[in-house]
Structure formats: structure tokens, C-alpha cells
Write a protein that holds these residues in place. Structure first.
Motif, PDB file in Angstrom:
ATOM      1  N   SER A  40       1.021  -1.095  -0.032  1.00  0.00           N
ATOM      2  CA  SER A  40       0.200   0.130   0.166  1.00  0.00           C
ATOM      3  C   SER A  40       1.314   1.103  -0.285  1.00  0.00           C
ATOM      4  N   SER A  41       1.957   1.000   1.005  1.00  0.00           N
ATOM      5  CA  SER A  41       2.841   2.495   1.061  1.00  0.00           C
ATOM      6  C   SER A  41       3.364   2.697  -0.391  1.00  0.00           C
ATOM      7  N   PHE A  42       4.076   1.387  -1.235  1.00  0.00           N
ATOM      8  CA  PHE A  42       3.990   1.848  -2.945  1.00  0.00           C
ATOM      9  C   PHE A  42       3.400   2.307  -3.547  1.00  0.00           C
ATOM     10  N   GLU A  43       1.685   2.112  -3.603  1.00  0.00           N
ATOM     11  CA  GLU A  43       1.084   2.382  -4.363  1.00  0.00           C
ATOM     12  C   GLU A  43       0.899   4.116  -3.692  1.00  0.00           C
ATOM     13  N   ARG A  44       0.736   4.050  -3.130  1.00  0.00           N
ATOM     14  CA  ARG A  44       0.331   5.527  -2.415  1.00  0.00           C
ATOM     15  C   ARG A  44       2.013   6.312  -2.413  1.00  0.00           C
ATOM     16  N   GLY A  45       2.964   6.381  -3.623  1.00  0.00           N
ATOM     17  CA  GLY A  45       4.082   6.770  -3.410  1.00  0.00           C
ATOM     18  C   GLY A  45       5.365   7.146  -2.207  1.00  0.00           C
ATOM     19  N   ARG A  46       4.508   6.704  -1.122  1.00  0.00           N
ATOM     20  CA  ARG A  46       5.349   7.050   0.187  1.00  0.00           C
ATOM     21  C   ARG A  46       6.656   6.214   0.527  1.00  0.00           C
ATOM     22  N   ARG A  47       6.552   4.982  -0.049  1.00  0.00           N
ATOM     23  CA  ARG A  47       8.226   4.163   0.162  1.00  0.00           C
ATOM     24  C   ARG A  47       8.352   4.337  -1.197  1.00  0.00           C
ATOM     25  N   ASN A  48       9.952   3.881  -1.587  1.00  0.00           N
ATOM     26  CA  ASN A  48      10.863   3.873  -2.296  1.00  0.00           C
ATOM     27  C   ASN A  48      11.683   1.955  -1.890  1.00  0.00           C
ATOM     28  N   PRO A  49      10.858   1.498  -3.447  1.00  0.00           N
ATOM     29  CA  PRO A  49      10.534  -0.531  -3.223  1.00  0.00           C
ATOM     30  C   PRO A  49      12.485  -0.243  -3.700  1.00  0.00           C
ATOM     31  N   THR A  50      13.107  -1.118  -3.414  1.00  0.00           N
ATOM     32  CA  THR A  50      14.465  -0.858  -4.008  1.00  0.00           C
ATOM     33  C   THR A  50      13.875  -1.970  -5.233  1.00  0.00           C
ATOM     34  N   VAL A  51      15.764  -2.230  -6.530  1.00  0.00           N
ATOM     35  CA  VAL A  51      15.312  -3.074  -7.115  1.00  0.00           C
ATOM     36  C   VAL A  51      15.244  -4.454  -6.924  1.00  0.00           C
ATOM     37  N   LEU A  52      15.330  -4.579  -5.954  1.00  0.00           N
ATOM     38  CA  LEU A  52      14.976  -6.181  -5.791  1.00  0.00           C
ATOM     39  C   LEU A  52      13.571  -6.157  -5.911  1.00  0.00           C
ATOM     40  N   THR A  53      12.694  -5.763  -4.651  1.00  0.00           N
ATOM     41  CA  THR A  53      10.689  -5.300  -4.799  1.00  0.00           C
ATOM     42  C   THR A  53      11.012  -5.164  -5.524  1.00  0.00           C
TER      43      THR A  53
END
Length: 76
Positions: A40-53
Motif C-alpha cells: 500500500s505504501s508503494f502504491e501511494r508513493g510513500r516508499r522507495n522500493p529497492t530494485v530487488l523488491t
């Protein structure tokens, strides 16, 4: 492109790709091992996912990692 814009772009595309597969956040969570709150935090633009993620998400969504960075005109 600003960092927040990039996070928003990745998040919007994650949501689009998840909807394309007709998966809930909970279902994607079960496939990836990531928590629903984390997704959810990725979809809301709140977190930076790593390349592995991003790779793990792309595999679960049967997508190419590059699709997270594509610009779409409000297509879901």
C-alpha cells in the motif's frame, strides 16, 4: 524528474499492474512475502522500493520491471 514524482509513477503503475491481474493487495502480499501495508505504501508513493523488491513485484505480476516506469495517460 523529482523523487516524489518517480515514487508516484512507480506506485501508480504498481496499482495498474495489480488491477490488471485482478489481485488484491493481500493476494499480492501472499505471492511476494511483502506485507499488505508495505505494498500500500508503494502504491501511494510513500516508499522507495529497492530494485530487488521491484523485481519480486514484477515477477508476481507477470510484468517487466520497466513497466513500473512507463507513463500512461490515466489508464488503469
Amino acid at each position: 524528474m523529482a523523487t516524489t514524482d518517480m515514487r508516484a509513477l512507480v506506485g501508480t503503475n504498481l496499482l495498474r499492474l495489480r488491477n490488471r491481474r485482478k489481485l488484491t493487495q493481500d493476494q499480492l502480499s501472499a505471492e511476494t512475502g511483502l506485507t499488505q501495508a508495505y505494498i500500500s505504501s508503494f502504491e501511494r508513493g510513500r516508499r522507495n522500493p529497492t530494485v530487488l523488491t521491484l523485481n519480486e513485484l514484477a515477477n508476481a505480476l507477470r510484468a517487466d520491471v520497466g513497466e513500473f516506469f512507463e507513463r500512461h495517460a490515466n489508464k488503469n
